[in-house]
Design an enzyme around this catalytic site. Structure first.
Site, short mmCIF file in Angstrom:
data_model
loop_
_atom_site.label_atom_id
_atom_site.label_comp_id
_atom_site.label_asym_id
_atom_site.label_seq_id
_atom_site.Cartn_x
_atom_site.Cartn_y
_atom_site.Cartn_z
N ASP A 1 0.83 -0.73 0.13
CA ASP A 1 0.04 0.22 0.10
C ASP A 1 1.01 1.13 0.13
O ASP A 1 1.87 1.46 1.05
CB ASP A 1 -0.84 -0.04 1.44
CG ASP A 1 -2.31 0.76 1.43
OD1 ASP A 1 -3.29 0.20 -0.03
OD2 ASP A 1 -2.27 1.54 1.71
N ARG B 1 9.38 2.55 -2.60
CA ARG B 1 9.46 0.73 -2.42
C ARG B 1 10.61 0.00 -2.47
O ARG B 1 11.08 -1.19 -1.47
CB ARG B 1 8.74 0.45 -3.84
CG ARG B 1 7.83 -0.95 -4.22
CD ARG B 1 6.85 -0.96 -5.01
NE ARG B 1 5.86 -0.75 -5.70
CZ ARG B 1 5.10 0.21 -5.69
NH1 ARG B 1 5.77 0.96 -6.25
NH2 ARG B 1 4.27 1.17 -5.17
P1 ITT Z 1 -3.33 -2.49 -5.46
O1 ITT Z 1 -4.24 -1.71 -4.37
O2 ITT Z 1 -3.85 -3.27 -6.02
O3 ITT Z 1 -2.11 -2.90 -4.90
P2 ITT Z 1 -3.41 0.67 -5.90
O4 ITT Z 1 -2.94 0.78 -6.97
O5 ITT Z 1 -4.60 0.12 -5.84
O6 ITT Z 1 -3.08 -1.40 -5.82
P3 ITT Z 1 -2.95 1.30 -3.93
O7 ITT Z 1 -3.92 1.34 -3.19
O8 ITT Z 1 -1.85 1.27 -2.62
O9 ITT Z 1 -2.62 1.24 -4.88
O10 ITT Z 1 -2.89 2.86 -4.62
C1 ITT Z 1 -1.25 3.70 -4.49
C2 ITT Z 1 -1.04 5.29 -5.77
O11 ITT Z 1 -0.54 5.51 -5.28
C3 ITT Z 1 -1.16 4.02 -6.53
O12 ITT Z 1 -2.22 3.86 -7.49
C4 ITT Z 1 -0.42 4.99 -7.64
O13 ITT Z 1 -1.24 5.60 -8.51
C5 ITT Z 1 0.67 5.61 -6.97
N1 ITT Z 1 1.59 4.99 -6.74
C6 ITT Z 1 1.98 4.03 -5.99
N2 ITT Z 1 3.60 4.18 -5.60
C7 ITT Z 1 3.91 5.20 -6.70
C8 ITT Z 1 4.88 4.82 -7.76
O14 ITT Z 1 6.14 4.21 -7.23
N3 ITT Z 1 4.92 5.22 -8.85
C9 ITT Z 1 3.66 6.50 -8.88
N4 ITT Z 1 2.51 6.08 -8.28
C10 ITT Z 1 2.08 5.78 -7.60
#
Ligand code: ITT
Length: 209
Positions: free
Chosen positions: A75, A195
């Site tokens: 997350d 990450r």
């Molecule tokens: P999952 O829950 O299925 O893993 P999600 O996209 O819904 O996928 P999150 O709820 O953790 O994931 O949302 C985090 C958001 O933050 C994600 O959709 C990305 O847009 C952003 N994000 C996270 N890490 C990122 C990265 O390395 N580069 C760019 N955006 C990132």
């Protein structure tokens, strides 16, 4: 006693293709058989937590229980200092289109524009500091779990630049760099990102201690 990942299968409990690719690359050296939650047809649980850790645990535990296989969830989100840490745990939600904005789904340009719009309203001298946070959760089918947290500091820029990466990468410039995460070579992002920071902690405890 630290609970260790067993050899063999690990479910990657994400439905985000960008994350899946990065997690696959970061786990590559450790000989696990990574299977995505999507390929197993696992449900996407509602992310009802108010912290990254709560949501990561919800996703990892749901996948481990449903599959009977050890699972890893991520997350993550972008926290902008001048916006009191928003969008934070709601980073993905800020990209969800409303009915009047077009077909259902996520629009990253719109989400990045929301941040920029709010900062612009606050005036040209508004600090642009931001940080990406990542919480990784491991969960085992018997209910045990572990979490690892990482972050990377930087600034948000406008307009978005670059085609690499995913999500908000085109507006995030990590500290000490000129390029956005979407312009930086992916191997470099894997070295310095939120990450990568969380993974370094996971690797130290799970594979090196
Ligand atoms: P999952 O829950 O299925 O893993 P999600 O996209 O819904 O996928 P999150 O709820 O953790 O994931 O949302 C985090 C958001 O933050 C994600 O959709 C990305 O847009 C952003 N994000 C996270 N890490 C990122 C990265 O390395 N580069 C760019 N955006 C990132």
């Amino acid at each position: 006693m630290v609970r260790r990942l067993g050899p063999g299968k690990l479910v990657i409990a994400t439905h985000n293709a960008g994350k899946l690719k990065e997690i696959g690359a970061l786990l590559d050296p450790y000989g696990l058989e990574c299977i995505s939650a999507g390929s197993l047809g696992l449900p996407e649980p509602p992310e009802t937590g108010t912290t990254f850790a709560e949501n990561a645990l919800i996703k990892a535990r749901t996948a481990a229980e449903a599959s009977g296989i050890q699972a890893l969830a991520d997350d993550s989100g972008l926290s902008v200092a001048a916006l009191d840490g928003r969008p934070g745990v709601y980073t993905a939600d800020w990209a969800e289109r409303q009915w009047f904005e077009g077909p259902p789904g996520r629009d990253w340009y719109m989400a990045m524009g929301k941040i920029e719009g709010l900062l612009a309203e606050m005036g040209p001298d508004t600090p642009r500091n931001a940080r990406f946070c990542c919480t990784l959760a491991l969960a085992w089918p018997d209910g045990e779990s572990a979490i690892y947290e990482g972050r990377v500091e930087g600034t948000v820029t406008w307009p978005p630049r670059g085609e690499l990466g995913f999500g908000y990468d085109p507006v995030f410039v990590p500290q000490g760099h000129e390029q956005t995460f979407a312009e930086i070579d992916p191997e470099e992002k894997h070295r310095i990102s939120h990450r990568a920071d969380a993974f370094a902690k996971l690797v130290a405890e799970q594979f090196e201690s």
